[in-house]
Design an enzyme around this catalytic site. Sequence first.
Site, short mmCIF file in Angstrom:
data_model
loop_
_atom_site.label_atom_id
_atom_site.label_comp_id
_atom_site.label_asym_id
_atom_site.label_seq_id
_atom_site.Cartn_x
_atom_site.Cartn_y
_atom_site.Cartn_z
N ASP A 141 21.27 -0.94 -18.68
CA ASP A 141 21.27 -2.14 -17.72
C ASP A 141 20.36 -3.30 -18.56
OD1 ASP A 141 20.83 -3.76 -15.88
OD2 ASP A 141 20.83 -2.48 -14.00
N CYS B 233 -6.28 -2.29 0.36
CA CYS B 233 -5.41 -2.51 1.44
C CYS B 233 -6.26 -2.96 2.87
CB CYS B 233 -4.65 -1.25 1.91
SG CYS B 233 -3.43 -1.16 3.38
N CYS C 27 0.28 2.93 3.89
CA CYS C 27 0.93 2.25 5.05
C CYS C 27 1.89 1.23 4.94
CB CYS C 27 -0.49 1.73 5.87
SG CYS C 27 -1.29 0.41 5.25
N CYS D 30 0.92 -1.26 0.02
CA CYS D 30 -0.19 -0.03 -0.05
C CYS D 30 1.02 1.42 0.12
CB CYS D 30 -0.69 -0.12 1.22
SG CYS D 30 -1.92 1.52 1.64
N CYS E 176 -5.27 -0.05 5.85
CA CYS E 176 -5.87 1.56 5.86
C CYS E 176 -6.98 1.76 4.99
CB CYS E 176 -4.73 2.16 5.73
SG CYS E 176 -4.40 2.28 3.87
#
Length: 478
Positions: free
Chosen positions: A381, A249, A230, A227, A252
Site C-alpha cells: 500500500d 491526559c 481513557c 490517551c 485520567c
Amino acid sequence: MEKERESDTGGFNNRLFKIKLLTGMILGKGLILLTRLLGRGGTTLPGRAVLKLDPAIPSALAGKLQDGSILITGTNGKTTTAALISGVMKESGLRCIRNQSGSNMSWGVTSALVEASSLTGKPAGECAIMEVDEGAFPGVVQSIKPKGIVVTNVFRDQLDRYGEVDWIRDAIKRGLEYQPEEGFQVLNGDDPSLTGLVAGKNRWTYGLELELPEDRFQNTGRDIKTCPNCNARLDYSRIYYAHLGHFHCPSCNFKRETPDVKLTRKKTAAGGGEVLEIELPDEKITMKSSLAGTYNLYNILAAVTCAVAMSIPSDVIIRSIEEAVPSFGRMEQFNWSGKSITMALIKNPVGANEVLRTILNQSDKISLMVAINDKIADGRDVSWLWDVDFEYFVAKKEGISIILVSGLRAWDMAVRFKYAGISPDSIVVEENTEKALNKILKLTSEGENIIILPTYTAMLEIRKHLNRMGLGKPYWES
C-alpha cells in the site's frame, strides 16, 4: 522402568535434534553461499529453509551465546539503534552477531545466526544484537529469549500488513510479555503508546528535555492523539516530532514519566556534527555525534540507555557513539566524480518527514531522486505517500535542481509531486532504478549534492548499482 523409557525417549529426541541442527547448518550455509554467488544478500531463503526443517534451531543457536541477545523493535530507528548498540558492545570487547542487512523477520534473524555459527551450532561471538520487525517480534522473543529489549517508537507503517498503530502496539506488548523475567526493557518515554505497556521489573526509559523550534511541517503524522487509558485527547507541553514529546491526559492523569536517561542539551560542534549532554541516573556525560536529525537523537538515547542498563562504563559509551557513522542506507554517504550522494531510506510518513526535515537544514543545492517500490518488504500500500509533507518541502526548498522519480510506483510518486506543486514537465520519470541512477548522475553538475530517497527494496537495488560502480561494498563484505 517408566523413567528409563522417558530417558530413552529424551536421548533419542536429542540425537534427532542434533542431526537436524547439523543438516540445517549445512543447508543454511550452502544457501547463503549460493545466493551470494548470485549477487543476492542471502538473508531470506536460508532462514526460511532452516525454520522449515526445525523452528527450534534459532533458539538452540541463540542459547549458546555467552552474553545473550538484545532485540530492537519499533517502527523507525531499528537499524541505526542496533548499529549503535553493536558499536558499544564492540568497544566493550564483545563480538556481536547482527542482521545488519535490515532483514528483520524471523528468517532474517535465523539467517544471521546460521551464518555466524559453526556447523555444530557454536556461535562466533558472545552476543547477538538483532533488529526485529514489529509483527515478527512476539515469535522471535519466544524463540530467542532475549536478555534485553529496546523499543524505539510506534508509528503507522505498512498499512496492508499492520493496519493501524493499535495492532503494532499490541504485538509489541505481547512480545514484552514473552521475555524472561530476569531480562531488561528499554522504552521510548516520549511515546505515549509505549508508556503504558506492561513491562518487566528491570524497565528503563529515555527522552528529550530540549527546547527545539516549532514543528514547521503541516502534516506531522501524529498517529497517537488520545490517551491509551481513557481515550481522552492528549495535551502536549512540548512536541519533538509526530506524537513524541511531553504529554499528559487531562482526564485520567496519564502522563509522561521523568525518563531515566535524558538529553538535556545539544549544540553545533566545531568542525561539524553536534555536542550532546546526556543525564544518566548517576552522572552527566558529554559526547560528539555526526548523526543528523532529531530522530537520531532518539536512536542515540536508546543505545545509551541500553548500555546503562547493562552497566557498561560511560567512557566506553562515549567512545563508541562518537565513532558511529550512518548505517546501511540511513543517510549513507557516497562520492562519485565530485558529486556527493546521500541515500536515506523512507518507508512511512513520519520517517519520511524527518528525513525531509533534515535535508531542508542543508543549504546546498540538491538533485532529488525518489524511488518507490511496493514489494512485500516495502508494503504493498503506497497511500502513505499522500501523508508525507512534500508540499512544504517543495515550497521551501528552492535549491532543488532536478526531481527524478523511479521504482515500480514511479508514476504514483510523479502524481504525488504534481499535487505537491511541481509541474509535471519538470519531473523526470524513469522506472528502472539503474537507468534512473545513471541519469541523475549525468544531469547533476560537479560539486552538487544528490539526495536519493528509496523504499527498502529500491534501496537494495540502488546500493547494488552503487557497489558495481565501486562505491561501497555489499553489507556482507563491510
